[in-house]
Design an enzyme around this catalytic site. Structure first.
Site, PDB file in Angstrom:
ATOM      1  CB  SER A 148      -0.218   3.739   0.415  1.00 13.69           C
ATOM      2  OG  SER A 148      -1.614   3.636   0.193  1.00 13.69           O
ATOM      3  CE1 TYR A 162      -0.568   1.418   5.233  1.00 20.12           C
ATOM      4  CE2 TYR A 162      -2.274   2.610   4.041  1.00 20.12           C
ATOM      5  CZ  TYR A 162      -1.240   1.688   4.055  1.00 20.12           C
ATOM      6  OH  TYR A 162      -0.874   1.050   2.892  1.00 20.12           O
TER       7      TYR A 162
HETATM    8  P1  NAD Z   1       0.161  -8.031   2.990  1.00 16.26           P
HETATM    9  O1  NAD Z   1      -0.485  -7.984   4.333  1.00 16.26           O
HETATM   10  O2  NAD Z   1      -0.018  -9.245   2.171  1.00 16.26           O
HETATM   11  O3  NAD Z   1       1.706  -7.721   3.103  1.00 16.26           O
HETATM   12  C1  NAD Z   1       2.291  -7.051   4.183  1.00 16.26           C
HETATM   13  C2  NAD Z   1       3.572  -7.762   4.512  1.00 16.26           C
HETATM   14  O4  NAD Z   1       4.206  -7.096   5.603  1.00 16.26           O
HETATM   15  C3  NAD Z   1       3.322  -9.208   4.930  1.00 16.26           C
HETATM   16  O5  NAD Z   1       4.103 -10.069   4.140  1.00 16.26           O
HETATM   17  C4  NAD Z   1       3.731  -9.256   6.376  1.00 16.26           C
HETATM   18  O6  NAD Z   1       4.414 -10.445   6.708  1.00 16.26           O
HETATM   19  C5  NAD Z   1       4.672  -8.090   6.499  1.00 16.26           C
HETATM   20  N1  NAD Z   1       4.672  -7.609   7.871  1.00 16.26           N
HETATM   21  C6  NAD Z   1       3.604  -7.112   8.557  1.00 16.26           C
HETATM   22  N2  NAD Z   1       3.982  -6.825   9.821  1.00 16.26           N
HETATM   23  C7  NAD Z   1       5.297  -7.170   9.926  1.00 16.26           C
HETATM   24  C8  NAD Z   1       6.245  -7.100  10.976  1.00 16.26           C
HETATM   25  N3  NAD Z   1       5.941  -6.611  12.187  1.00 16.26           N
HETATM   26  N4  NAD Z   1       7.503  -7.541  10.721  1.00 16.26           N
HETATM   27  C9  NAD Z   1       7.829  -8.014   9.512  1.00 16.26           C
HETATM   28  N5  NAD Z   1       6.985  -8.081   8.471  1.00 16.26           N
HETATM   29  C10 NAD Z   1       5.734  -7.664   8.686  1.00 16.26           C
HETATM   30  O7  NAD Z   1      -0.420  -6.774   2.216  1.00 16.26           O
HETATM   31  P2  NAD Z   1       0.054  -6.040   0.869  1.00 16.26           P
HETATM   32  O8  NAD Z   1      -1.135  -5.323   0.375  1.00 16.26           O
HETATM   33  O9  NAD Z   1       0.793  -6.937  -0.044  1.00 16.26           O
HETATM   34  O10 NAD Z   1       1.031  -4.942   1.475  1.00 16.26           O
HETATM   35  C11 NAD Z   1       2.340  -4.751   1.027  1.00 16.26           C
HETATM   36  C12 NAD Z   1       2.653  -3.274   1.078  1.00 16.26           C
HETATM   37  O11 NAD Z   1       1.808  -2.597   0.147  1.00 16.26           O
HETATM   38  C13 NAD Z   1       2.402  -2.636   2.442  1.00 16.26           C
HETATM   39  O12 NAD Z   1       3.432  -1.704   2.710  1.00 16.26           O
HETATM   40  C14 NAD Z   1       1.072  -1.923   2.232  1.00 16.26           C
HETATM   41  O13 NAD Z   1       0.920  -0.844   3.118  1.00 16.26           O
HETATM   42  C15 NAD Z   1       1.227  -1.488   0.789  1.00 16.26           C
HETATM   43  N6  NAD Z   1      -0.014  -1.135   0.074  1.00 16.26           N
HETATM   44  C16 NAD Z   1      -0.964  -2.074  -0.193  1.00 16.26           C
HETATM   45  C17 NAD Z   1      -2.107  -1.698  -0.900  1.00 16.26           C
HETATM   46  C18 NAD Z   1      -3.214  -2.697  -1.244  1.00 16.26           C
HETATM   47  O14 NAD Z   1      -4.266  -2.274  -1.737  1.00 16.26           O
HETATM   48  N7  NAD Z   1      -3.027  -3.984  -1.040  1.00 16.26           N
HETATM   49  C19 NAD Z   1      -2.269  -0.391  -1.313  1.00 16.26           C
HETATM   50  C20 NAD Z   1      -1.272   0.546  -1.034  1.00 16.26           C
HETATM   51  C21 NAD Z   1      -0.145   0.147  -0.340  1.00 16.26           C
END
Ligand code: NAD
Length: 257
Positions: A148, A162
């Site tokens: 991130s 985080y």
């Molecule tokens: P999201 O919540 O849609 O996706 C997170 C995924 O992780 C989900 O599919 C969920 O099922 C899975 N997950 C959560 N806890 C879990 C567990 N205990 N066991 C198994 N699976 C689990 O959100 P997203 O934004 O698509 O996030 C995906 C990745 O991108 C993450 O690592 C997040 O930190 C990172 N990220 C997102 C952003 C943003 O702005 N959306 C920015 C930077 C990084």
């Protein structure tokens, strides 16, 4: 995505956290390349099944697996199951992650610390460790983790844990890349900035999103689809054969202030 990357067709990939958000878009993107995709979910298996159904409807091949990636043994099982279901494991995407909850550090509980680290750091370690012998035996592979922007700038308000866990992901990526380059395994990461998720389940308060957008040269949030290209690039030996230990920033130009 209409672009076809020649060497991806037929390859096998596990995308953790691919029932929603960035992971779901990446899984669909790999499916559209003709890859065999292990879609992974935990608490939202219906959505994981839907992603797999979308991939199959588009002519692709998908298996659906369940695991709580906070548990090291579950991670090892997940990787073994993906390998068995797909018959190979060319690419591992460590994408599952999240903020869990926000708290100033002086009030942060041990439980919150453990949960944030387990979800974002332990999972990347445990899934990668399990994939390495498989990739080594196969003569190579690619590991791509979702880190991130927070790993660079310390995170938005009250998300230090985080940000620090994502700092682990970025450093782990660089270190592991050096360790396994001799096995033809490339290890890279993608660092999304502010990405607008279809299900809007994120925990970033609106004022923080607005503050980030004011500093973003493109003046908008990204979409999950706009993240996919970076993963395709890093998965493809044809496109990125000399790229390892890198973090690709997908953030509309938003850098550390
Ligand atoms: P999201 O919540 O849609 O996706 C997170 C995924 O992780 C989900 O599919 C969920 O099922 C899975 N997950 C959560 N806890 C879990 C567990 N205990 N066991 C198994 N699976 C689990 O959100 P997203 O934004 O698509 O996030 C995906 C990745 O991108 C993450 O690592 C997040 O930190 C990172 N990220 C997102 C952003 C943003 O702005 N959306 C920015 C930077 C990084």
């Amino acid at each position: 995505m209409a672009v076809q990357v020649g060497d991806l067709a037929g390859k096998a990939v596990l995308v953790t956290g691919s029932s929603t958000g960035i992971g779901a878009a990446v899984a669909r993107g790999f499916g559209a390349q003709g890859m065999r995709v292990a879609v992974h979910g935990n608490s939202n298996m219906e959505q994981a099944e839907q992603v797999a159904a979308d991939i199959r409807a588009a002519g692709g091949n998908a298996a659906v697996l369940r695991a709580d990636v906070r548990d090291r043994e579950a991670c090892a099982r997940l990787v073994q199951e993906a390998h068995a279901a797909l018959g190979a494991l060319d690419v591992l995407v460590n994408n599952a992650g999240g903020v869990v909850d926000r708290s100033p550090i002086r009030d942060a509980t041990d439980l919150l610390f453990d949960q944030v680290m387990a979800l974002n750091a332990t999972s990347v370690f445990a899934c990668s460790r399990a994939a390495l012998p498989i990739m080594e035996a196969a003569g190579g592979g690619a590991i791509i983790s979702t880190t991130s922007l927070a790993a660079r700038n310390g995170g938005g308000g009250r998300s230090v844990l985080y940000a620090a866990a994502k700092g682990f992901v970025s450093s782990f990526t660089r270190g592991l890349a050096k360790e396994v380059a001799r096995f033809n395994i490339r290890v890279n990461a993608v660092a999304p900035g502010v990405i607008d998720k279809p299900n809007k389940s994120w925990t970033t308060p609106p004022h923080q999103v607005e503050a980030a957008l004011r500093m973003t040269p493109m003046r908008r949030q990204g979409t999950v689809e706009e993240c996919v290209g970076a993963y395709l690039y890093l998965a493809s030996g044809e496109l990125s054969s000399f790229v390892t230990g890198q973090v690709i920033e997908v953030n509309g130009g938003l850098y550390m202030p």
